[in-house]
Design a protein around this motif. Structure first.
Motif, mmCIF file in Angstrom:
data_model
loop_
_atom_site.group_PDB
_atom_site.id
_atom_site.type_symbol
_atom_site.label_atom_id
_atom_site.label_comp_id
_atom_site.label_asym_id
_atom_site.label_seq_id
_atom_site.Cartn_x
_atom_site.Cartn_y
_atom_site.Cartn_z
ATOM 1 N N LYS A 132 0.844 -1.188 0.000
ATOM 2 C CA LYS A 132 0.000 0.000 0.000
ATOM 3 C C LYS A 132 0.884 1.245 0.000
ATOM 4 N N LYS A 133 0.252 2.389 -0.165
ATOM 5 C CA LYS A 133 0.988 3.651 -0.182
ATOM 6 C C LYS A 133 1.762 3.860 1.109
ATOM 7 N N ASN A 134 1.203 3.393 2.252
ATOM 8 C CA ASN A 134 1.871 3.584 3.550
ATOM 9 C C ASN A 134 2.923 2.526 3.847
ATOM 10 N N GLY A 135 3.154 1.595 2.919
ATOM 11 C CA GLY A 135 4.177 0.583 3.094
ATOM 12 C C GLY A 135 3.679 -0.743 3.618
ATOM 13 N N ASP A 136 2.416 -0.797 4.061
ATOM 14 C CA ASP A 136 1.852 -2.072 4.513
ATOM 15 C C ASP A 136 1.571 -2.972 3.312
ATOM 16 N N LEU A 137 1.642 -4.278 3.545
ATOM 17 C CA LEU A 137 1.302 -5.226 2.485
ATOM 18 C C LEU A 137 -0.199 -5.206 2.220
ATOM 19 N N HIS A 138 -0.574 -5.323 0.950
ATOM 20 C CA HIS A 138 -1.981 -5.499 0.626
ATOM 21 C C HIS A 138 -2.469 -6.826 1.193
ATOM 22 N N GLU A 139 -3.721 -6.855 1.586
ATOM 23 C CA GLU A 139 -4.306 -8.072 2.121
ATOM 24 C C GLU A 139 -4.330 -9.153 1.051
ATOM 25 N N GLY A 140 -3.907 -10.356 1.432
ATOM 26 C CA GLY A 140 -3.915 -11.472 0.505
ATOM 27 C C GLY A 140 -2.554 -11.723 -0.120
#
Length: 214
Positions: A104-112
Motif C-alpha cells: 500500500k501507499k503507507n508501506g503495509d502489504l496489501h491483504e492477501g
C-alpha cells in the motif's frame, strides 16, 4: 459441428480498473521493464529476475478496498492466491506464476497473496468469419484479425476446434486483448466468483462458438 461452452474468452486484464503501482525498476531499468511487458504480451518465457521485487501503490484511495482476484498492476497481469490455486488444478502448460509483493501507499502489504502471471501458451484459433461484434485489429499487417468487442456477450467470438487440443489457458495473438479458457477452468473460476466484473453491461467472461477448422 458447432459446440458452445467448451471454450470461453475474457478481456479481464484489459477491462478491469488498472491499479497504479510504482517500482524503482520503472525508473532505474526502464528498458528491462518495457521488454518484460512486451514479452508477457507475446507469450514469451520470462524468468523471475525481470519482475520487480515489490511494487507500491501510488494512491491511498485505491488502498481502501481489497485488490480483486485478477487485475493489472500497472502493465503486469496479477492474480490472487485463490486464482493461482485453481490454475494449478488445470493444465496450464508452460504458463508460470511468480510471487508478487504488493504494498500500500503507507508501506503495509496489501491483504492477501498475489502472483504475476506469465502466460506462455499461444493458440491461433480465432475465426472472424463466424464472430459477431468484434472490431478490426489495431495492426492487421502484423497478423491481427480482430479486437475484442466493446461489450462482450456469449457466442460473439468464434474459435476453431483446434484450440480444444493442448492447455486450458492461452493467448491468441490474432485477437487483440483476448484471454482464452477451456470450459472446465472457466466454470470453476466463475463458480468461485474469481473473475472480476467490469461494472458495465459487458460480461467479464463469455462462451465462445466452436466451429470446425477451415
Amino acid at each position: 459441428m458447432v459446440r458452445n461452452g467448451d471454450v470461453w474468452v475474457s478481456d479481464v486484464f484489459s477491462s478491469v480498473i488498472r491499479y497504479e503501482f510504482q517500482t524503482e525498476m520503472f525508473d532505474t531499468e526502464p528498458q528491462t521493464m518495457l521488454k518484460l511487458i512486451d514479452d508477457l504480451r507475446n507469450g514469451t518465457d520470462v524468468e523471475s529476475d525481470p519482475f520487480p521485487p515489490e511494487m507500491q501503490s501510488n494512491s491511498p484511495k485505491q488502498d481502501r478496498k481489497k485488490l480483486p482476484h485478477m487485475f493489472r498492476a500497472n502493465s503486469l497481469d496479477a492474480v490472487s492466491a485463490e486464482v493461482a490455486e485453481v490454475l494449478r488444478h488445470h493444465d496450464i502448460g508452460r504458463t508460470k506464476l511468480y510471487p508478487a509483493r504488493l504494498l500500500k501507499k503507507n508501506g503495509d502489504l496489501h491483504e492477501g497473496e498475489f502472483f504475476f502471471l506469465n502466460i506462455r501458451e499461444l493458440k491461433r484459433g480465432f475465426d472472424p468469419e463466424h464472430s459477431t461484434n468484434v472490431r478490426p485489429g489495431p495492426n492487421p499487417n502484423a497478423g491481427d484479425r480482430g479486437m475484442m468487442p466493446f461489450i462482450l456477450d456469449h457466442d460473439q467470438v468464434a474459435v476453431t476446434s483446434d484450440v480444444l487440443e493442448g492447455p486450458d489457458l492461452w493467448l491468441d495473438p490474432t485477437l487483440f486483448r483476448s484471454l482464452f479458457f477451456k470450459g472446465a477452468l472457466a466454470k470453476e473460476l466463475i463458480a468461485k466468483k474469481l473473475i472480476p466484473g467490469t461494472g458495465t453491461e459487458s460480461r467479464a467472461i463469455a462462451r465462445c462458438v466452436v466451429v470446425p477448422p477451415a
